[in-house]
Write a protein that holds these residues in place. Structure first.
Motif, short mmCIF file in Angstrom:
data_model
loop_
_atom_site.label_atom_id
_atom_site.label_comp_id
_atom_site.label_asym_id
_atom_site.label_seq_id
_atom_site.Cartn_x
_atom_site.Cartn_y
_atom_site.Cartn_z
N ALA A 22 0.91 -1.13 0.12
CA ALA A 22 0.08 0.17 -0.06
C ALA A 22 0.95 1.31 0.04
CB ALA A 22 -0.92 0.15 1.40
N ILE A 23 1.78 1.28 0.86
CA ILE A 23 2.92 2.35 0.73
C ILE A 23 3.42 2.63 -0.65
CG2 ILE A 23 5.01 3.33 1.79
CD1 ILE A 23 4.30 1.79 4.28
N LEU A 24 3.93 1.66 -1.25
CA LEU A 24 4.33 1.89 -2.47
C LEU A 24 3.46 2.32 -3.46
CD1 LEU A 24 6.69 -1.36 -2.72
CD2 LEU A 24 7.25 1.19 -2.66
N GLN A 25 2.10 1.66 -3.75
CA GLN A 25 1.08 2.15 -4.33
C GLN A 25 0.64 3.79 -4.18
OE1 GLN A 25 -1.96 -1.20 -3.42
NE2 GLN A 25 -2.36 -0.72 -5.62
N GLU A 26 0.78 4.06 -2.85
CA GLU A 26 0.55 5.47 -2.58
C GLU A 26 1.76 6.45 -3.23
OE1 GLU A 26 0.37 9.51 -0.73
OE2 GLU A 26 1.94 7.49 -0.22
N ARG A 27 2.95 5.95 -3.11
CA ARG A 27 3.90 6.76 -3.55
C ARG A 27 4.11 6.77 -5.19
NH1 ARG A 27 4.75 10.17 -0.66
NH2 ARG A 27 6.60 10.80 -1.67
N VAL A 28 3.72 5.78 -5.68
CA VAL A 28 3.60 5.76 -7.14
C VAL A 28 2.38 6.45 -7.71
CG1 VAL A 28 2.91 4.19 -9.21
CG2 VAL A 28 4.46 3.41 -7.41
N ALA A 29 1.29 6.72 -6.63
CA ALA A 29 0.07 7.43 -7.26
C ALA A 29 0.68 9.04 -7.16
CB ALA A 29 -0.74 7.21 -6.19
N VAL A 30 1.31 9.29 -6.02
CA VAL A 30 1.91 10.69 -6.03
C VAL A 30 2.83 10.94 -7.19
CG1 VAL A 30 3.27 12.32 -4.49
CG2 VAL A 30 1.51 10.73 -3.57
N SER A 31 3.83 10.06 -7.50
CA SER A 31 4.64 10.51 -8.44
C SER A 31 4.40 10.40 -9.88
CB SER A 31 5.98 9.73 -8.32
OG SER A 31 5.64 8.48 -8.60
N THR A 32 3.23 9.45 -10.21
CA THR A 32 2.67 9.38 -11.43
C THR A 32 1.22 9.94 -11.38
OG1 THR A 32 2.78 7.13 -11.25
CG2 THR A 32 4.67 7.95 -12.30
N PRO A 33 0.86 11.07 -11.21
CA PRO A 33 -0.79 11.09 -11.14
C PRO A 33 -1.28 11.13 -12.37
CG PRO A 33 0.62 13.32 -11.31
CD PRO A 33 1.51 12.47 -10.91
N GLU A 34 -0.78 11.12 -13.50
CA GLU A 34 -1.55 10.83 -14.70
C GLU A 34 -1.68 9.48 -14.99
OE1 GLU A 34 3.09 9.99 -15.61
OE2 GLU A 34 1.81 11.64 -14.52
N ARG A 35 -1.07 8.54 -14.39
CA ARG A 35 -1.31 6.99 -14.44
C ARG A 35 -2.20 6.77 -13.43
NH1 ARG A 35 0.40 5.59 -19.47
NH2 ARG A 35 2.40 6.33 -20.15
N ARG A 36 -3.47 6.73 -13.56
CA ARG A 36 -4.55 6.69 -12.50
C ARG A 36 -4.66 5.06 -12.08
NH1 ARG A 36 -9.57 10.47 -14.18
NH2 ARG A 36 -8.60 12.34 -14.57
N TYR A 37 -4.76 4.38 -12.96
CA TYR A 37 -5.07 2.96 -12.80
C TYR A 37 -3.94 1.63 -13.03
CZ TYR A 37 -9.80 4.52 -12.85
OH TYR A 37 -11.06 5.20 -12.60
N ALA A 38 -3.10 2.06 -13.84
CA ALA A 38 -2.00 1.02 -13.91
C ALA A 38 -0.84 1.67 -14.64
CB ALA A 38 -2.75 -0.14 -15.12
N PRO A 39 0.02 2.25 -13.79
CA PRO A 39 1.37 2.66 -14.02
C PRO A 39 2.38 1.56 -14.29
CG PRO A 39 1.14 2.69 -11.64
CD PRO A 39 -0.21 2.27 -12.17
N LEU A 40 2.15 0.86 -15.60
CA LEU A 40 2.85 -0.47 -15.77
C LEU A 40 4.40 -0.06 -16.03
CD1 LEU A 40 0.32 -1.84 -18.50
CD2 LEU A 40 0.45 -2.51 -15.93
#
Length: 347
Positions: A22-40
């Motif tokens: 969950a922590i990593l998912q939140e950090r990815v969401a912060v750093s790549t806000p344009e990738r909402r669902y699947a920052p592959l």
């Protein structure tokens, strides 16, 4: 090591793995806000997926060694582990309100699950499977549509998406139990293919929607929502379709409702705490004039009405109070400098 101790250890490690994911998912969401669902293309996101998969695997193994009434409540510790882990590894400290909300949600969920008792192993028939899948799809889509409609309120949007993810995960658990019961009853694997397909779709949808829920809402609110909604939905289906019940009869039901209120109060506390934090940030970033609002006629022409400092406003008033004078002699280029201001006014 006894089976019970092993179940406890596996459950705790599972909760830590879920928290790390969950922590990593939140950090990815912060750093790549344009990738909402699947920052592959983000390696950190795939690590988060691996941690969530590890958590799920350990949870299933723990259920093989320990009773459901013990393993499920221990899984609720995910949010309690996530807050100090976030503070330690990514310097994301949680306030006192967030801690109170997380503890309330965990205690409420653990108490609720501990009162649930299983009945004899049962499976969903074909009609129940179809209806459950359709109702779940409708609920998930409805929550996503409402979340999109309130996109200007990031925390509310996040909680709605996290609820949708929790519903998907919870019903995936229901279908997993159904498949397990049927396999024990020697039902052919071919007959289980539709249920396995539903599990795959719901699990994937839960992962993608939960990733979107972390965008702009922090860690505690969406994680707590998923952690609570997931087992509550599964327990609700168990109570209605699998013949499960609460311990201690009517008294157990009353206590379970009390724990449910505590868990809901924790989620509300986490949501309002995050909304308050966002409002405070917005207020600190908004330019506000000292001394309160300024009348429009108190501002010199060409100057913005918002964000003026008090000394600029006073200087503007003094400038307007000075009568215009013709340019004469050596004073033909009179200039007034606004003290601490940003512009010069010349004539």
């Amino acid at each position: 090591m006894s089976a019970l101790t092993l179940a406890v250890v596996l459950s705790l490690v599972s909760a830590v793995a879920y928290a790390g994911g969950a922590i990593l998912q939140e950090r990815v969401a912060v750093s790549t806000p344009e990738r909402r669902y699947a920052p592959l293309r983000r390696g950190a996101w795939w690590v988060a997926i691996a941690l969530n998969g590890l958590g799920a695997l350990l949870h299933v193994v723990a259920l093989a060694y320990g009773p459901l009434s013990l393993v499920q409540p221990l899984g609720a510790l995910t949010i309690v582990f996530a807050l100090p882990m976030a503070a330690l590894f990514v310097r994301r400290k949680a306030g006192a309100t967030a801690w109170r909300g997380a503890i309330m949600a965990t205690v409420g969920l653990a108490g609720l699950l501990s009162l649930t008792q299983s009945a004899d192993a049962q499976s969903l028939n074909d009609t129940e499977r179809v209806m459950t899948a359709l109702v779940t799809a409708g609920a998930v889509v409805a929550l996503m549509v409402v979340a999109h409609a309130v996109h200007r309120h990031p925390v509310v949007r996040s909680v709605l998406l996290a609820s949708a993810a929790g519903v998907a995960f919870g019903i995936a658990s229901v279908f997993t139990k159904t498949v397990a019961v049927d396999l024990d009853a020697n039902v052919s694997l071919t007959h289980q293919l539709p249920a396995l397909g539903v599990i795959a779709v719901l699990a994937a949808a839960g992962v993608l929607i939960s990733q979107a829920s972390y965008r702009g809402a922090g860690l505690a609110a969406p994680l707590s929502t998923v952690t609570v909604v997931n087992p509550v939905v599964a327990a609700a289906v168990g109570l209605t379709l699998f013949g499960e019940s609460f311990r201690y009869g009517t008294a157990g039901i009353a206590v379970a409702l009390g724990f449910g209120v505590v868990a809901a109060g924790g989620l509300i506390l986490l949501t309002t705490e995050r909304i308050g934090a966002q409002q405070a940030v917005a207020a600190s970033q908004a330019p506000v004039a000292k001394g309160g609002p300024v009348a429009a006629d108190a501002v010199a022409p060409g100057m913005p009405a918002d964000g003026l400092r008090a000394d600029q406003i006073r200087a503007a008033g003094e400038l307007r109070a000075v009568p215009s004078q013709p340019a004469t002699g050596s004073h033909s280029h009179r200039r007034v400098l606004f003290r601490h201001g940003r512009e010069h006014v010349g004539s």
